[in-house]
Design a protein around this motif. Structure first.
Motif, PDB file in Angstrom:
ATOM      1  N   GLY A  21       0.844  -1.191   0.000  1.00  0.00           N
ATOM      2  CA  GLY A  21       0.000   0.000   0.000  1.00  0.00           C
ATOM      3  C   GLY A  21       0.875   1.235   0.000  1.00  0.00           C
ATOM      4  N   ALA A  23       0.565   5.792   0.054  1.00  0.00           N
ATOM      5  CA  ALA A  23      -0.351   6.915   0.224  1.00  0.00           C
ATOM      6  C   ALA A  23       0.422   8.214   0.382  1.00  0.00           C
ATOM      7  N   TRP A  41      -3.190   5.264   5.850  1.00  0.00           N
ATOM      8  CA  TRP A  41      -3.847   4.740   4.650  1.00  0.00           C
ATOM      9  C   TRP A  41      -3.055   3.605   3.990  1.00  0.00           C
ATOM     10  N   SER A  42      -1.725   3.725   3.932  1.00  0.00           N
ATOM     11  CA  SER A  42      -0.925   2.691   3.257  1.00  0.00           C
ATOM     12  C   SER A  42      -0.970   1.368   4.020  1.00  0.00           C
ATOM     13  N   THR A  45      -4.316  -0.685   3.536  1.00  0.00           N
ATOM     14  CA  THR A  45      -4.344  -1.215   2.167  1.00  0.00           C
ATOM     15  C   THR A  45      -3.472  -2.465   2.062  1.00  0.00           C
ATOM     16  N   ALA A  48      -5.018  -5.402   4.080  1.00  0.00           N
ATOM     17  CA  ALA A  48      -6.187  -5.970   3.392  1.00  0.00           C
ATOM     18  C   ALA A  48      -5.757  -6.844   2.215  1.00  0.00           C
ATOM     19  N   GLU A  49      -4.816  -6.366   1.421  1.00  0.00           N
ATOM     20  CA  GLU A  49      -4.350  -7.144   0.276  1.00  0.00           C
ATOM     21  C   GLU A  49      -3.682  -8.444   0.731  1.00  0.00           C
TER      22      GLU A  49
END
Length: 170
Positions: A21, A23, A41-42, A45, A48-49
């Motif tokens: 991720g 950001a 934010w990073s 992400t 989740a991935e």
């Protein structure tokens, strides 16, 4: 980084990127907010991935340009609650072989590379060493199978970018 075929021919333990991720963070409407970083934010992400949570991470390699950067990153990445980074660190949680989140076993940027050599790639290198079982024996994390590498670059107060990688031993 290479293809799976070339990696297998090298006869070394394999490491795979599970999630990533990135950001940017800048001024929002002219306001400067120093209470969080782009890791806010990073990190989610990448988690989740990868299909994992901060509790699954066995080793964290985080760019430590300043002491405050570490506290911001461990909070924003979800390793502890916002505002609890100081306590998390002072409780010994970053110490290899002792803590919940062994951290920067290469000494970190403040010890070995900042600012002359810019430490972003060193975070990935040490995470891969940990996953392969090739870190220094005194700091090798036992059963290290999932690691996180994270970096924040730019000006923390005005604008910067954050990148988070989650890797696994395969």
């Amino acid at each position: 980084m290479t293809s799976p075929e070339v990696a297998k021919s090298l006869k070394r333990p394999l490491v795979k990127v599970m999630g990533a991720g990135e950001a940017p963070k800048g001024q929002m409407g002219g306001d400067v907010n120093l209470t969080y970083s782009g890791a806010r934010w990073s990190g989610p992400t990448a988690f989740a991935e990868a299909g994992v949570t901060p509790k699954d991470i066995k080793y964290a390699s985080i760019y430590d340009s300043f002491t405050i950067t570490v506290l911001m990153q461990i909070e924003d990445l979800g390793f502890c609650e916002k505002g609890q980074g100081g306590k998390f660190v002072s409780d010994g949680n970053l110490i290899s072989g002792v803590g919940k989140l062994p951290f920067n076993t290469d000494g970190g940027g403040l010890c070995n590379n900042h600012p002359a050599n810019r430490g972003g790639i060193t975070k990935v290198i040490e995470a891969v060493r940990q996953l392969r079982g090739e870190a220094h024996p005194k700091v090798q994390v036992k059963n290290c199978d999932i690691a996180l590498a994270h970096g924040t670059g730019g000006s923390l107060g005005v604008r910067h970018g954050s990148a988070t990688l989650i890797m696994e031993r395969v």
